[in-house]
Scaffold this motif. Structure first.
Motif, PDB file in Angstrom:
ATOM      1  N   ASP A 178       0.807  -1.221   0.000  1.00  0.00           N
ATOM      2  CA  ASP A 178       0.000   0.000   0.000  1.00  0.00           C
ATOM      3  C   ASP A 178       0.838   1.269   0.000  1.00  0.00           C
ATOM      4  N   LEU A 179       2.124   1.150   0.248  1.00  0.00           N
ATOM      5  CA  LEU A 179       2.998   2.323   0.320  1.00  0.00           C
ATOM      6  C   LEU A 179       3.258   2.882  -1.076  1.00  0.00           C
ATOM      7  N   GLN A 180       3.049   4.168  -1.234  1.00  0.00           N
ATOM      8  CA  GLN A 180       3.295   4.821  -2.520  1.00  0.00           C
ATOM      9  C   GLN A 180       4.750   4.664  -2.944  1.00  0.00           C
ATOM     10  N   VAL A 181       5.664   4.746  -1.995  1.00  0.00           N
ATOM     11  CA  VAL A 181       7.091   4.613  -2.297  1.00  0.00           C
ATOM     12  C   VAL A 181       7.388   3.209  -2.835  1.00  0.00           C
ATOM     13  N   SER A 205       8.682   2.184  -6.677  1.00  0.00           N
ATOM     14  CA  SER A 205       9.874   1.362  -6.875  1.00  0.00           C
ATOM     15  C   SER A 205       9.545   0.163  -7.765  1.00  0.00           C
ATOM     16  N   GLU A 206       8.375  -0.406  -7.585  1.00  0.00           N
ATOM     17  CA  GLU A 206       7.946  -1.518  -8.418  1.00  0.00           C
ATOM     18  C   GLU A 206       7.753  -1.068  -9.871  1.00  0.00           C
ATOM     19  N   LYS A 207       7.184   0.118 -10.036  1.00  0.00           N
ATOM     20  CA  LYS A 207       6.997   0.668 -11.381  1.00  0.00           C
ATOM     21  C   LYS A 207       8.339   0.873 -12.072  1.00  0.00           C
ATOM     22  N   LEU A 208       9.310   1.422 -11.348  1.00  0.00           N
ATOM     23  CA  LEU A 208      10.642   1.633 -11.912  1.00  0.00           C
ATOM     24  C   LEU A 208      11.267   0.307 -12.328  1.00  0.00           C
ATOM     25  N   GLY A 209      11.219  -0.680 -11.446  1.00  0.00           N
ATOM     26  CA  GLY A 209      11.778  -1.978 -11.763  1.00  0.00           C
ATOM     27  C   GLY A 209      11.129  -2.618 -12.979  1.00  0.00           C
ATOM     28  N   ASN A 210       9.823  -2.496 -13.084  1.00  0.00           N
ATOM     29  CA  ASN A 210       9.107  -3.089 -14.221  1.00  0.00           C
ATOM     30  C   ASN A 210       9.419  -2.379 -15.527  1.00  0.00           C
ATOM     31  N   LYS A 225      21.768  -7.012 -16.235  1.00  0.00           N
ATOM     32  CA  LYS A 225      21.568  -7.734 -14.975  1.00  0.00           C
ATOM     33  C   LYS A 225      21.801  -6.822 -13.776  1.00  0.00           C
ATOM     34  N   GLN A 226      22.796  -5.974 -13.868  1.00  0.00           N
ATOM     35  CA  GLN A 226      23.125  -5.075 -12.765  1.00  0.00           C
ATOM     36  C   GLN A 226      22.011  -4.056 -12.518  1.00  0.00           C
ATOM     37  N   ILE A 227      21.513  -3.455 -13.589  1.00  0.00           N
ATOM     38  CA  ILE A 227      20.491  -2.419 -13.418  1.00  0.00           C
ATOM     39  C   ILE A 227      19.177  -3.027 -12.924  1.00  0.00           C
ATOM     40  N   ILE A 228      18.856  -4.221 -13.385  1.00  0.00           N
ATOM     41  CA  ILE A 228      17.633  -4.879 -12.911  1.00  0.00           C
ATOM     42  C   ILE A 228      17.760  -5.246 -11.436  1.00  0.00           C
ATOM     43  N   ARG A 229      18.901  -5.796 -11.055  1.00  0.00           N
ATOM     44  CA  ARG A 229      19.104  -6.146  -9.638  1.00  0.00           C
ATOM     45  C   ARG A 229      19.015  -4.907  -8.746  1.00  0.00           C
ATOM     46  N   ALA A 230      19.645  -3.826  -9.189  1.00  0.00           N
ATOM     47  CA  ALA A 230      19.636  -2.598  -8.388  1.00  0.00           C
ATOM     48  C   ALA A 230      18.221  -2.042  -8.266  1.00  0.00           C
ATOM     49  N   ALA A 231      17.509  -1.971  -9.382  1.00  0.00           N
ATOM     50  CA  ALA A 231      16.151  -1.411  -9.354  1.00  0.00           C
ATOM     51  C   ALA A 231      15.211  -2.286  -8.530  1.00  0.00           C
ATOM     52  N   ASP A 232      15.284  -3.596  -8.700  1.00  0.00           N
ATOM     53  CA  ASP A 232      14.418  -4.493  -7.935  1.00  0.00           C
ATOM     54  C   ASP A 232      14.756  -4.479  -6.448  1.00  0.00           C
ATOM     55  N   SER A 233      16.001  -4.181  -6.128  1.00  0.00           N
ATOM     56  CA  SER A 233      16.433  -4.133  -4.737  1.00  0.00           C
ATOM     57  C   SER A 233      15.780  -2.978  -3.973  1.00  0.00           C
ATOM     58  N   ILE A 234      15.392  -1.933  -4.674  1.00  0.00           N
ATOM     59  CA  ILE A 234      14.737  -0.799  -3.999  1.00  0.00           C
ATOM     60  C   ILE A 234      13.465  -1.292  -3.310  1.00  0.00           C
ATOM     61  N   GLY A 235      12.574  -1.879  -4.083  1.00  0.00           N
ATOM     62  CA  GLY A 235      11.312  -2.368  -3.520  1.00  0.00           C
ATOM     63  C   GLY A 235      11.508  -3.515  -2.551  1.00  0.00           C
ATOM     64  N   ALA A 236      12.455  -4.409  -2.849  1.00  0.00           N
ATOM     65  CA  ALA A 236      12.697  -5.551  -1.967  1.00  0.00           C
ATOM     66  C   ALA A 236      13.126  -5.085  -0.576  1.00  0.00           C
TER      67      ALA A 236
END
Length: 122
Positions: free
Chosen positions: A8-11, A15-20, A39-50
């Motif tokens: 529910d968090l906007q943040v 982050s999910e939108k950026l990763g996708n 691979k590096q950019i996907i891992r970094a972006a997905d790590s935000i939301g994770a």
């Protein structure tokens, strides 16, 4: 078990939108750039939301803050990889115009979320 509240968090949603968005872009790259920068950019972006999700699940203000700081570091890493991808002609201006507003909205929201933890606003 109910639905996790981090969703529910906007943040988190940003982050999910950026990763996708990054995922969709990298999928179109050739193998070498996909295997290196991709691979590096996907891992970094997905790590935000994770990290937002993991911190939220800790139910401890100090741990939550620590994970949000890690998420902020992952966002900076994502920006680094985006800069390299752009300079190496892997990101187009059109793609940057999609990603940049998400980053510009996410960055202050991450800081605001970090500042709100422990203040009864998280």
């Amino acid at each position: 078990m109910g639905r996790p509240d981090f969703e529910d968090l906007q943040v988190y949603k940003l982050s999910e939108k950026l990763g996708n968005e990054i995922w969709k872009i990298v999928l179109r790259w050739d193998n070498f750039p996909k295997d290196t920068i991709g691979k590096q950019i996907i891992r970094a972006a997905d790590s935000i939301g994770a990290n937002i999700a993991e911190g939220r699940g800790r139910y401890n203000f100090q741990d939550n803050k620590r994970f949000v700081k890690i998420a902020r570091g992952s966002m900076n890493e994502t920006i680094h990889w985006m800069r390299l991808a752009y300079r190496r002609n892997l990101l187009t201006n059109e793609q940057v115009n999609i990603l940049k507003p998400i980053i510009e909205e996410l960055s202050p929201k991450l800081n605001a979320y970090l500042n709100s933890i422990g203040n009864g606003n998280d």
